[in-house]
Motif scaffolding. Structure first.
Motif, PDB file in Angstrom:
ATOM      1  N   ILE A 110       0.855  -1.186   0.000  1.00 34.45           N
ATOM      2  CA  ILE A 110       0.000   0.000   0.000  1.00 34.45           C
ATOM      3  C   ILE A 110       0.892   1.238   0.000  1.00 34.45           C
ATOM      4  CG2 ILE A 110      -1.918  -1.083   1.259  1.00 34.45           C
ATOM      5  CD1 ILE A 110      -0.928   0.423   3.791  1.00 34.45           C
ATOM      6  N   SER A 111       0.377   2.333  -0.489  1.00 32.16           N
ATOM      7  CA  SER A 111       1.184   3.548  -0.366  1.00 32.16           C
ATOM      8  C   SER A 111       1.018   4.039   1.071  1.00 32.16           C
ATOM      9  CB  SER A 111       0.759   4.597  -1.382  1.00 32.16           C
ATOM     10  OG  SER A 111      -0.370   5.272  -0.938  1.00 32.16           O
ATOM     11  N   ARG A 112       2.103   4.525   1.632  1.00 33.29           N
ATOM     12  CA  ARG A 112       2.082   4.947   3.036  1.00 33.29           C
ATOM     13  C   ARG A 112       1.149   6.150   3.180  1.00 33.29           C
ATOM     14  NH1 ARG A 112       4.444   6.233   7.709  1.00 33.29           N
ATOM     15  NH2 ARG A 112       6.032   4.691   8.024  1.00 33.29           N
ATOM     16  N   PRO A 113       0.149   6.055   4.053  1.00 34.70           N
ATOM     17  CA  PRO A 113      -0.752   7.208   4.190  1.00 34.70           C
ATOM     18  C   PRO A 113       0.017   8.417   4.721  1.00 34.70           C
ATOM     19  CG  PRO A 113      -1.551   5.308   5.436  1.00 34.70           C
ATOM     20  CD  PRO A 113      -0.180   4.975   4.975  1.00 34.70           C
ATOM     21  N   GLY A 114      -0.293   9.578   4.194  1.00 38.17           N
ATOM     22  CA  GLY A 114       0.388  10.784   4.665  1.00 38.17           C
ATOM     23  C   GLY A 114      -0.269  11.316   5.928  1.00 38.17           C
ATOM     24  N   GLY A 115       0.173  12.464   6.385  1.00 41.08           N
ATOM     25  CA  GLY A 115      -0.496  13.101   7.512  1.00 41.08           C
ATOM     26  C   GLY A 115      -1.853  13.619   7.035  1.00 41.08           C
ATOM     27  N   CYS A 116      -2.623  14.165   7.947  1.00 37.14           N
ATOM     28  CA  CYS A 116      -3.884  14.747   7.519  1.00 37.14           C
ATOM     29  C   CYS A 116      -4.100  16.028   8.306  1.00 37.14           C
ATOM     30  CB  CYS A 116      -5.034  13.763   7.723  1.00 37.14           C
ATOM     31  SG  CYS A 116      -5.363  13.459   9.438  1.00 37.14           S
ATOM     32  N   ALA A 117      -5.258  16.630   8.133  1.00 37.07           N
ATOM     33  CA  ALA A 117      -5.507  17.941   8.732  1.00 37.07           C
ATOM     34  C   ALA A 117      -5.349  17.937  10.258  1.00 37.07           C
ATOM     35  CB  ALA A 117      -6.910  18.394   8.362  1.00 37.07           C
ATOM     36  N   ILE A 118      -5.507  16.761  10.890  1.00 40.51           N
ATOM     37  CA  ILE A 118      -5.490  16.784  12.364  1.00 40.51           C
ATOM     38  C   ILE A 118      -4.176  16.309  12.985  1.00 40.51           C
ATOM     39  CG2 ILE A 118      -7.992  16.634  12.602  1.00 40.51           C
ATOM     40  CD1 ILE A 118      -7.745  13.676  13.193  1.00 40.51           C
ATOM     41  N   GLY A 119      -3.254  15.786  12.169  1.00 39.72           N
ATOM     42  CA  GLY A 119      -1.985  15.359  12.767  1.00 39.72           C
ATOM     43  C   GLY A 119      -1.146  14.541  11.798  1.00 39.72           C
ATOM     44  N   SER A 120       0.037  14.092  12.284  1.00 44.80           N
ATOM     45  CA  SER A 120       0.970  13.404  11.388  1.00 44.80           C
ATOM     46  C   SER A 120       0.571  11.937  11.166  1.00 44.80           C
ATOM     47  CB  SER A 120       2.383  13.481  11.953  1.00 44.80           C
ATOM     48  OG  SER A 120       2.414  12.857  13.213  1.00 44.80           O
ATOM     49  N   ARG A 121      -0.073  11.334  12.114  1.00 45.00           N
ATOM     50  CA  ARG A 121      -0.655   9.995  12.033  1.00 45.00           C
ATOM     51  C   ARG A 121       0.291   8.917  11.498  1.00 45.00           C
ATOM     52  NH1 ARG A 121      -6.992  10.816  10.929  1.00 45.00           N
ATOM     53  NH2 ARG A 121      -7.028   8.951  12.182  1.00 45.00           N
ATOM     54  N   PRO A 122       1.310   8.578  12.281  1.00 43.33           N
ATOM     55  CA  PRO A 122       2.253   7.544  11.845  1.00 43.33           C
ATOM     56  C   PRO A 122       1.645   6.135  11.852  1.00 43.33           C
ATOM     57  CG  PRO A 122       2.767   8.288  14.074  1.00 43.33           C
ATOM     58  CD  PRO A 122       1.633   9.136  13.594  1.00 43.33           C
ATOM     59  N   MET A 123       2.394   5.163  11.316  1.00 44.22           N
ATOM     60  CA  MET A 123       1.916   3.767  11.232  1.00 44.22           C
ATOM     61  C   MET A 123       2.846   2.821  12.002  1.00 44.22           C
ATOM     62  SD  MET A 123      -0.594   3.124   8.636  1.00 44.22           S
ATOM     63  CE  MET A 123      -0.168   1.457   8.313  1.00 44.22           C
ATOM     64  N   ASP A 124       3.758   3.388  12.795  1.00 41.22           N
ATOM     65  CA  ASP A 124       4.778   2.542  13.427  1.00 41.22           C
ATOM     66  C   ASP A 124       4.200   1.419  14.285  1.00 41.22           C
ATOM     67  OD1 ASP A 124       4.000   4.860  14.965  1.00 41.22           O
ATOM     68  OD2 ASP A 124       5.437   4.228  16.472  1.00 41.22           O
ATOM     69  N   THR A 323      -8.472  20.113  26.598  1.00 37.01           N
ATOM     70  CA  THR A 323      -7.120  19.641  26.289  1.00 37.01           C
ATOM     71  C   THR A 323      -7.228  18.460  25.334  1.00 37.01           C
ATOM     72  OG1 THR A 323      -6.451  20.334  28.485  1.00 37.01           O
ATOM     73  CG2 THR A 323      -4.922  18.891  27.310  1.00 37.01           C
ATOM     74  N   GLU A 324      -6.527  18.566  24.226  1.00 34.07           N
ATOM     75  CA  GLU A 324      -6.549  17.507  23.201  1.00 34.07           C
ATOM     76  C   GLU A 324      -5.270  16.675  23.358  1.00 34.07           C
ATOM     77  OE1 GLU A 324      -8.658  16.355  20.523  1.00 34.07           O
ATOM     78  OE2 GLU A 324      -7.029  14.904  20.600  1.00 34.07           O
ATOM     79  N   THR A 325      -5.414  15.430  23.790  1.00 38.83           N
ATOM     80  CA  THR A 325      -4.200  14.624  24.038  1.00 38.83           C
ATOM     81  C   THR A 325      -3.935  13.606  22.928  1.00 38.83           C
ATOM     82  OG1 THR A 325      -5.200  12.769  25.237  1.00 38.83           O
ATOM     83  CG2 THR A 325      -4.710  14.744  26.534  1.00 38.83           C
ATOM     84  N   ILE A 326      -4.896  13.419  22.000  1.00 35.61           N
ATOM     85  CA  ILE A 326      -4.723  12.335  21.010  1.00 35.61           C
ATOM     86  C   ILE A 326      -4.064  12.841  19.719  1.00 35.61           C
ATOM     87  CG2 ILE A 326      -5.880  10.466  19.727  1.00 35.61           C
ATOM     88  CD1 ILE A 326      -6.247  10.106  22.727  1.00 35.61           C
ATOM     89  N   PHE A 327      -4.571  13.915  19.159  1.00 34.12           N
ATOM     90  CA  PHE A 327      -4.012  14.441  17.897  1.00 34.12           C
ATOM     91  C   PHE A 327      -3.408  15.817  18.127  1.00 34.12           C
ATOM     92  CE2 PHE A 327      -7.205  11.399  16.231  1.00 34.12           C
ATOM     93  CZ  PHE A 327      -6.317  10.574  15.541  1.00 34.12           C
ATOM     94  N   GLU A 328      -2.250  16.052  17.494  1.00 33.85           N
ATOM     95  CA  GLU A 328      -1.490  17.266  17.806  1.00 33.85           C
ATOM     96  C   GLU A 328      -2.020  18.522  17.121  1.00 33.85           C
ATOM     97  OE1 GLU A 328      -0.330  14.617  16.140  1.00 33.85           O
ATOM     98  OE2 GLU A 328       1.099  15.168  14.573  1.00 33.85           O
ATOM     99  N   ASN A 329      -2.880  18.348  16.123  1.00 29.37           N
ATOM    100  CA  ASN A 329      -3.273  19.522  15.346  1.00 29.37           C
ATOM    101  C   ASN A 329      -4.789  19.603  15.171  1.00 29.37           C
ATOM    102  OD1 ASN A 329      -2.827  21.786  13.797  1.00 29.37           O
ATOM    103  ND2 ASN A 329      -2.618  20.638  11.885  1.00 29.37           N
TER     104      ASN A 329
END
Ligand code: UD1
Length: 421
Positions: A110-124, A323-329
């Protein structure tokens, strides 16, 4: 993209029916890959994300039919093992095919999903889990390629209780040789729904809904029928609408336990809430009370309800803190809410909201799905008219929204725009 034109300050009253959960439907659709034959899932919402996942399955060779919220997925002619980049880019949840494809075909790209409007969203965490099951993973040129001659059960400790990683690892491990234990697993209701489907198919999965999931691998899974759980975030959004408009709404097709963190916070805001079977009635009149909210993994307060609550607290009496603790943006709705008269200060991952007596209609733009929902709610409560642009983001998560809200007494119109500059 389309827009809504909304006339605010209408008191919303009546019944509204929640659709099936988008975030449960997507992994269930991916899990169909594990069975040879026709999987039938009932209660699937007709949303753009769902149709995109259908396209992903079709691109692998599956036959997909979707009518009247019933989806049939026939995997007998599945032949492909790569998903093209354009499809992957449309929706990051298509990464949920990783686990089931490696279990079925022993390979997937699959192509690695990029970040999105709400955060970088890694797949590690997804990759870490697959490595523990004996999968070889290569990341090159923006693609993730995974291969395994044989999957072997393993011990997986997730650093973060990621919903998608937990689901992907469950779907790979269900056909691995031996036992897999996922520790620090996500506990969301959508994971319990996936466990229920996998077990109907003949899988041996226990512990979903807790932090430890144990999977005894089986050789073969059969195709079955299943009904998806109701969408707790959609239900929560309607509940907030009742409070913001001083209304009286009965939300039907809800599992009250799934919305308990939302009910608790709305009661704190002053709402009168009663539940009866699979319905929740929310009434409110008078002032909304300010409060503190912190997003957390389930059963904590859901990040997918944070923007809607922020909209609610803009018209509360006093100062609130979110306070938003899950997504950085995940504060992009704030700039748009300010255009409607909201008074909000951002300090890192915390928003300080000084309540105003009313919001004013304005020209605003959705930047992602839940930010769009927040602006929709704000517009319903605002003085005069609001033009809400880019509502196609809202279409990703809310089925028949304008139809459902008109039935409650909302005044809104969708303006369909065919071309985009
Ligand atoms: C799912 C939901 C989404 C919701 C989110 C959190 C679906 C289709 N989407 O998304 O609506 O907002 O859960 O409840 O179900 N993370 C890592 N490494 C990873 C995976 C995740 O660091 O490998 C981080 C993310 O950046 C994020 C946090 O973990 O900060 C939670 O993400 P995750 O639970 O994986 O969210 P999704 O499954 O993508």
């Amino acid at each position: 993209m389309d827009r809504y034109v909304i006339t605010g300050k209408q008191k919303l009253e009546g019944h509204i029916k929640t659709s099936g959960a988008k975030n449960a439907s997507l992994p269930l659709m991916a899990a169909a890959i594990l069975a040879d034959g026709i999987t039938v899932i009932q209660g699937i919402p007709n949303l753009s994300d769902i149709r995109n996942m259908g396209e992903v399955l079709k691109s692998l060779g599956c036959q997909v039919e979707f009518k009247n919220s019933e989806m049939m997925i026939d995997t007998t002619s599945l032949v492909e093992w790569t998903v093209n980049e354009e499809l992957m880019r449309k929706m990051r949840a298509s990464n949920l095919i990783l686990g089931p494809m490696i279990a079925r075909e022993g390979k997937v790209k699959i192509s690695r999903p990029g970040g999105c409007a709400i955060g970088s969203r890694p797949m590690d965490q997804h990759i870490k889990g697959l490595l523990e099951l004996g999968v070889r993973v290569e990341e090159k040129h923006g693609y993730i390629e995974a291969r395994a001659d044989k999957l072997i059960g393993g011990e997986v400790y997730l650093d973060i209780p990621s919903v998608g990683a937990t689901e992907n690892i469950m779907m790979a491990a269900v056909k691995a040789e031996g036992i897999t234990v996922i520790r620090n697993a996500a506990r969301e209701p959508e994971i319990v729904d996936l466990q229920n489907l996998l077990n109907k198919m003949g899988g041996k999965v226990r512990g979903a809904g807790t932090h430890v999931i144990r999977i005894d691998g089986v050789k073969k899974l059969k195709s079955v029928e299943h009904t998806v759980i109701p969408d707790r975030i959609e239900a929560g959004t309607h509940m907030v609408a009742a409070v913001m408009t001083g209304g009286d709404i009965v939300v039907d097709n809800v599992i009250p336990e799934h919305v308990s963190p939302i009910i608790a916070k709305l009661r704190q805001a002053g709402a009168d809430i009663t539940s009866n079977g699979d319905s929740v009635r929310v009434r409110h009149s008078g002032k909304i009370k300010a409060m503190e909210v912190k997003t957390l993994a389930y059963p904590g307060f859901p990040t997918d309800m944070q923007p809607q609550f922020l909209a609610l607290l803009t018209i509360a009496e006093g100062t609130s803190i979110i306070t938003e603790t899950i997504f950085e943006n995940r504060f992009q709705h704030i700039a748009e809410l300010r255009r409607m008269g909201a008074k909000v200060i951002i300090e890192g991952r915390t928003a300080i909201i000084c309540g105003v007596s009313t919001l004013e209609g304005a020209f605003v733009e959705a930047t992602d799905l839940r930010a769009g929902a927040a602006l929709f709610l704000a517009a319903l409560a605002a003085e005069e008219g609001t033009v809400l642009e880019r509502v196609n983001y809202i279409d990703r998560g809310y089925e028949n929204l304008e139809h459902k809200y008109r039935a409650l007494g909302a005044k809104l119109q969708r303006v369909v725009r065919t071309s985009e500059k």
